[in-house]
Design a protein around this motif. Structure first.
Motif, PDB file in Angstrom:
ATOM      1  N   ARG B  41      26.695 -23.455 -12.778  1.00 11.93           N
ATOM      2  CA  ARG B  41      26.704 -25.127 -13.179  1.00 11.93           C
ATOM      3  C   ARG B  41      25.459 -25.745 -12.717  1.00 11.93           C
ATOM      4  NH1 ARG B  41      30.863 -25.222  -9.670  1.00 11.93           N
ATOM      5  NH2 ARG B  41      29.290 -25.775  -7.957  1.00 11.93           N
ATOM      6  N   ARG B  42      24.722 -25.405 -11.675  1.00  7.28           N
ATOM      7  CA  ARG B  42      23.350 -25.960 -11.693  1.00  7.28           C
ATOM      8  C   ARG B  42      23.311 -27.472 -11.518  1.00  7.28           C
ATOM      9  NH1 ARG B  42      19.541 -21.686 -14.325  1.00  7.28           N
ATOM     10  NH2 ARG B  42      17.906 -22.681 -13.077  1.00  7.28           N
ATOM     11  N   LEU B  43      24.423 -28.477 -11.002  1.00  6.43           N
ATOM     12  CA  LEU B  43      24.362 -29.597 -10.826  1.00  6.43           C
ATOM     13  C   LEU B  43      23.376 -30.060  -9.784  1.00  6.43           C
ATOM     14  CD1 LEU B  43      28.123 -30.444 -11.741  1.00  6.43           C
ATOM     15  CD2 LEU B  43      26.176 -30.331 -13.193  1.00  6.43           C
ATOM     16  N   ALA B  44      23.050 -31.364  -9.805  1.00  8.16           N
ATOM     17  CA  ALA B  44      22.206 -32.062  -8.770  1.00  8.16           C
ATOM     18  C   ALA B  44      22.616 -32.045  -7.513  1.00  8.16           C
ATOM     19  CB  ALA B  44      21.854 -33.202  -9.147  1.00  8.16           C
ATOM     20  N   GLN B  45      23.952 -31.856  -7.381  1.00 13.51           N
ATOM     21  CA  GLN B  45      24.772 -31.646  -5.887  1.00 13.51           C
ATOM     22  C   GLN B  45      24.782 -30.423  -5.604  1.00 13.51           C
ATOM     23  OE1 GLN B  45      25.958 -32.996  -8.682  1.00 13.51           O
ATOM     24  NE2 GLN B  45      28.223 -32.515  -8.815  1.00 13.51           N
ATOM     25  N   ASP B  46      24.825 -29.307  -6.437  1.00 16.78           N
ATOM     26  CA  ASP B  46      24.774 -27.967  -6.146  1.00 16.78           C
ATOM     27  C   ASP B  46      23.649 -27.530  -5.323  1.00 16.78           C
ATOM     28  OD1 ASP B  46      27.372 -27.616  -7.143  1.00 16.78           O
ATOM     29  OD2 ASP B  46      26.594 -27.519  -9.004  1.00 16.78           O
ATOM     30  N   TYR B  47      23.954 -26.306  -4.688  1.00 14.43           N
ATOM     31  CA  TYR B  47      22.998 -25.655  -3.886  1.00 14.43           C
ATOM     32  C   TYR B  47      22.980 -24.205  -4.421  1.00 14.43           C
ATOM     33  CZ  TYR B  47      26.583 -24.218  -0.568  1.00 14.43           C
ATOM     34  OH  TYR B  47      27.505 -23.852   0.183  1.00 14.43           O
ATOM     35  N   PRO B  48      21.808 -23.405  -4.706  1.00 14.96           N
ATOM     36  CA  PRO B  48      21.807 -22.256  -5.123  1.00 14.96           C
ATOM     37  C   PRO B  48      22.459 -20.904  -4.131  1.00 14.96           C
ATOM     38  CG  PRO B  48      19.685 -22.675  -4.785  1.00 14.96           C
ATOM     39  CD  PRO B  48      20.273 -24.061  -4.438  1.00 14.96           C
ATOM     40  N   VAL B  49      22.871 -19.933  -4.534  1.00 14.54           N
ATOM     41  CA  VAL B  49      23.463 -19.002  -3.638  1.00 14.54           C
ATOM     42  C   VAL B  49      22.882 -17.638  -4.281  1.00 14.54           C
ATOM     43  CG1 VAL B  49      25.362 -17.648  -2.612  1.00 14.54           C
ATOM     44  CG2 VAL B  49      25.611 -20.067  -3.086  1.00 14.54           C
ATOM     45  N   ASN B  50      22.117 -17.022  -3.427  1.00 12.54           N
ATOM     46  CA  ASN B  50      21.551 -15.496  -3.697  1.00 12.54           C
ATOM     47  C   ASN B  50      22.703 -14.583  -3.549  1.00 12.54           C
ATOM     48  OD1 ASN B  50      20.337 -13.296  -4.077  1.00 12.54           O
ATOM     49  ND2 ASN B  50      18.489 -13.717  -2.808  1.00 12.54           N
ATOM     50  N   ASP B  51      23.159 -14.339  -4.697  1.00 11.72           N
ATOM     51  CA  ASP B  51      24.483 -13.329  -4.534  1.00 11.72           C
ATOM     52  C   ASP B  51      24.124 -12.033  -5.055  1.00 11.72           C
ATOM     53  OD1 ASP B  51      24.326 -13.829  -7.425  1.00 11.72           O
ATOM     54  OD2 ASP B  51      26.292 -14.952  -7.430  1.00 11.72           O
ATOM     55  N   SER B  52      22.707 -11.454  -5.318  1.00 14.54           N
ATOM     56  CA  SER B  52      22.334 -10.439  -5.757  1.00 14.54           C
ATOM     57  C   SER B  52      22.612  -9.175  -5.051  1.00 14.54           C
ATOM     58  CB  SER B  52      20.525 -10.449  -6.094  1.00 14.54           C
ATOM     59  OG  SER B  52      20.183 -10.711  -4.625  1.00 14.54           O
ATOM     60  N   ALA B  53      22.983  -9.409  -3.739  1.00 12.68           N
ATOM     61  CA  ALA B  53      23.413  -8.262  -2.896  1.00 12.68           C
ATOM     62  C   ALA B  53      24.967  -8.491  -2.767  1.00 12.68           C
ATOM     63  CB  ALA B  53      22.739  -8.542  -1.620  1.00 12.68           C
ATOM     64  N   LEU B 386      14.856 -19.168  -1.396  1.00 15.09           N
ATOM     65  CA  LEU B 386      15.542 -19.688  -2.161  1.00 15.09           C
ATOM     66  C   LEU B 386      15.755 -21.071  -1.591  1.00 15.09           C
ATOM     67  CD1 LEU B 386      16.817 -19.660  -4.976  1.00 15.09           C
ATOM     68  CD2 LEU B 386      18.918 -18.701  -4.023  1.00 15.09           C
ATOM     69  N   THR B 387      15.671 -22.318  -2.204  1.00 14.72           N
ATOM     70  CA  THR B 387      16.031 -23.357  -1.535  1.00 14.72           C
ATOM     71  C   THR B 387      16.881 -24.398  -2.280  1.00 14.72           C
ATOM     72  OG1 THR B 387      14.175 -24.896  -2.080  1.00 14.72           O
ATOM     73  CG2 THR B 387      13.936 -23.504  -0.189  1.00 14.72           C
ATOM     74  N   ASP B 388      17.472 -25.503  -2.102  1.00 13.59           N
ATOM     75  CA  ASP B 388      18.152 -26.377  -2.935  1.00 13.59           C
ATOM     76  C   ASP B 388      17.145 -27.422  -3.174  1.00 13.59           C
ATOM     77  OD1 ASP B 388      17.811 -28.366  -0.922  1.00 13.59           O
ATOM     78  OD2 ASP B 388      19.781 -27.988  -0.007  1.00 13.59           O
ATOM     79  N   SER B 389      17.451 -28.411  -3.957  1.00 15.55           N
ATOM     80  CA  SER B 389      16.519 -29.283  -4.612  1.00 15.55           C
ATOM     81  C   SER B 389      16.018 -30.096  -3.424  1.00 15.55           C
ATOM     82  CB  SER B 389      17.111 -30.167  -5.703  1.00 15.55           C
ATOM     83  OG  SER B 389      18.307 -30.743  -4.974  1.00 15.55           O
TER      84      SER B 389
END
Lengths: 149, 508
Positions: B41-53, B386-389
């Motif tokens: 989604r990557r909307l402005a209010q979202d924060y990323p989640v590193n789910d690679s593991a 990784l950080t949010d905006s």
């Protein structure tokens, strides 16, 4: 002349290519994907796909180059059989290519009004009319109620 | 004089006119700006989640109403046995509270959310949903018939969807994709159920506010938060009590981001358990193709029937605890094509239309929701990069599917296929572990009476910070084998009641 650098925006190429992926089916009144002019929609989606976009563009370029190697007019100039040979040859070396194409082509195709009408689906947004669904099977419900706590 | 309550919400108010089913291209919108995965989604209010593991992708929605905007509204309660698995099965831990403690709050919540269902399910203590059940439709009927033929338990789902006009909400008109938000407003989401009531009672809500950290006094008690407002300006808000409801990933993220000399390992983390014991519900998806037309995209997608046939432990099955089945309908034409492609059932080129015609409107199935047992190695930590905006460190999820879960999923696939075949499916297929299925985020700030083995006490108060409360899925001790929202909300009501009842000596 084909667009030398960007197969996504080479309209004649994309029409021929998309008609290979989803060909027309006269018996079912289903149009070919290329004939619906979905190239622009697919291109827009591919260009924002950070996961599969590169694989799609690379694959498209390989298809176009292989087609031009057979005929200067490229894919549109080939017979259907020759087009399929070209595409299958490319797929052997670009395994993620068709997954990426379908990921973007199928939504574009199956939301097109002409396709929805051919499927017998209403070509409208679900809201506000909504839909009717079948009632709960009375015989099943009777069995269930007998087990009610 | 009442209590002054302020809620900070990082997302905006949503508007039903903007939801996907208002538009012809609703399926594309559901896969884009209304996708459940914040990384998509990557909307402005979202924060990323590193789910690679993690083999399971965490899902959530950030807005007033949170993930209830996009949920399926399948609304089972936990069963009484779900609160005491240590006692019955010798695994994990018992909860410090039980079903009876939560029962009145389940009932209140059912009224507030507006639940449709059928009283008398033998899998549960008797309770009466306020509305009649939703019609099963052809897909629900056919899945139920399979369960019935095998003599398995099944029951119409409790669903937080209005089967009639209810409390200002219009009845369901079977739009279909509940998981991309309900344009009709028939599906309960807390922006249209709880929030109007709360605002009438004087609760203030500030949207577009992303909390950076919880601040503390010299004595280690919470004294407020620092947050970024919608213009990105850092603001301070003081509070006598801080309550977290940020889900099982957002809550540990915030606690771990709230380091101080008094709490050097993160707030409320003297046990070291903040962010540990992450539980999802590993999902298997089983589908069948039927000869008869099912119109499967019509009607609430995840609300037909459930089965608790394999819910309790049975040593002969080779795994501990169990799972529930949730009947599912079909999908829109585009999603059906994508499902068919993923399953290898719909080729490109010649044969495409014939293969697609077999699927279109002919699919019914179920998902198996398996009980995930807590393990300290399944974690939410802060990603080092990784950080949010706003530059706030983002969460990283590290999760390994247990051998117990693998066995449970394999069992669920085989038995689910059996049920669909009994129902008349001419072909079945399955996804034995659904990757985009981390809807349920639990366990990362668990509840308990032992301060060394839990983060909050039996009414949600942090052991280390007596004016800090947590009311989301992170306080779950175990996950049960059913969707958690009903229990999360009942817990939130219970904890709010405890705060109110104990206000005179809340910090003792």
């Amino acid at each position: 002349m084909p667009n030398a650098t960007d197969p996504l925006h080479d309209n004649a190429f994309m029409e021929a290519f998309l008609n290979l992926v989803i060909p027309p089916d006269e018996d079912r009144r289903m149009p070919g994907a290329g004939s619906l002019g979905l190239g622009a929609a697919v291109a827009a989606a591919v260009e924002t796909d950070s996961l599969l976009g590169h694989a799609v563009v690379t694959g498209l370029r390989a298809v176009r180059d292989a087609a031009v190697a057979r005929d200067p007019a490229g894919l549109p100039g080939l017979t259907r059989e020759a087009r399929l040979e070209v595409l299958e040859g490319v797929l052997a070396h670009h395994p993620a290519f068709m997954t990426g194409v379908a990921r973007h082509l199928y939504p574009a195709y199956y939301q097109h009004p002409r396709v929805l009408e051919a499927l017998g689906e209403p070509a409208r947004a679900p809201f506000p009319e909504g839909f009717q669904i079948e009632p709960t099977d009375a015989a099943l419900m009777a069995k269930l109620l007998a087990r009610r706590k | 004089m009442g209590t002054s309550v302020l809620c900070l919400e990082q997302g905006p108010w949503m508007h039903q006119k903007d939801y996907p089913t208002n538009f012809l291209d609703w399926e594309s919108r559901a896969m884009g700006p209304f996708a459940s995965n914040p990384n998509v989604r990557r909307l402005a209010q979202d924060y990323p989640v590193n789910d690679s593991a993690s083999p399971i992708q965490p899902l959530m929605f950030n807005a007033v109403g949170g993930s209830t905007i996009l949920w399926a509204a399948h609304f089972p309660r936990f069963t009484p046995g779900d609160f005491r698995v240590k006692s019955t099965d010798g695994v994990a831990d018992d909860w410090p509270i039980g079903y009876q403690t939560l029962e009145p709050f389940y009932a209140t919540n059912d009224r507030m959310m507006g639940v449709a269902g059928l009283a008398g399910d033998p899998a549960y203590p008797y309770h009466e949903p306020p509305m009649a059940p939703l019609p099963l439709g052809a897909t629900g009927n056919i899945v139920a018939s399979g369960f019935e033929k095998l003599g398995w338990h099944w029951w119409p789902s409790d669903s937080a969807i209005a089967s009639r006009d209810y409390e200002g909400r219009a009845a369901c008109i079977n739009l279909g994709p509940c998981t991309s938000a309900c344009s009709q407003g028939a599906k309960a989401s807390t922006d249209i159920t709880y929030w109007p009531v709360a605002q009438r009672k004087g609760v203030q809500l500030r949207t577009g506010c992303r909390v950076k950290e919880i601040t503390v006094r010299a004595d280690g008690m919470a004294d407020g938060v620092l947050y970024y407002d919608q213009d990105g300006v850092l603001q301070e808000q003081k509070a006598e009590i801080v309550v977290l409801a940020c889900n099982g990933i957002g809550t540990p993220r915030l606690l771990l981001n709230s380091k101080s000399p008094q709490h050097p390992d993160g707030l409320a983390n003297s046990s070291g358990l903040v962010g540990k014991n992450l539980m999802f519900h590993p999902y298997a998806l089983i589908r069948g193709i039927f000869d008869e037309p099912l119109n499967g995209r019509r009607g609430p997608g995840g609300c037909t029937v459930w089965s608790h046939e394999f819910y309790k432990s049975d040593p002969s099955r080779g795994f501990i605890r169990g799972y529930s089945y949730e009947g599912t309908r079909g999908a829109g034409p585009a999603q059906e094509a994508l499902w068919g492609m993923a399953a290898g059932l719909v080729p490109w080129g010649e044969g495409h239309h014939e293969a697609y015609a077999r699927l279109h409107g002919h699919i019914a199935g179920m998902v198996a929701i398996t009980e995930d047992l807590p393990e300290e190695t399944n974690t939410v930590t802060l990603d080092p990069e990784l950080t949010d905006s706003n530059g706030v460190p983002a969460p990283k999820v590290t999760y390994t599917l247990s051998e117990n879960s693998k066995k449970m999923l394999a069992h669920a696939v085989e038995r689910g296929k059996e049920a669909l075949s009994a129902a008349g499916a001419v072909e079945t297929w399955a996804e034995p572990l659904l990757r985009p299925a981390g809807w349920h985020l639990m366990g990362t700030a668990r509840m308990g009476t032992d301060t060394a083995r839990s983060v909050v006490n039996e009414w949600g108060r942090a052991h280390d910070v007596k004016n800090l409360f947590i009311i989301d899925g992170s306080i779950f001790v175990t996950s049960a084998g059913v969707n958690p929202t009903s229990t999360i909300q009942a817990l939130a009501l219970y904890i709010a009641d405890r705060i109110k009842q104990n206000i005179g000596n809340l910090f003792d």
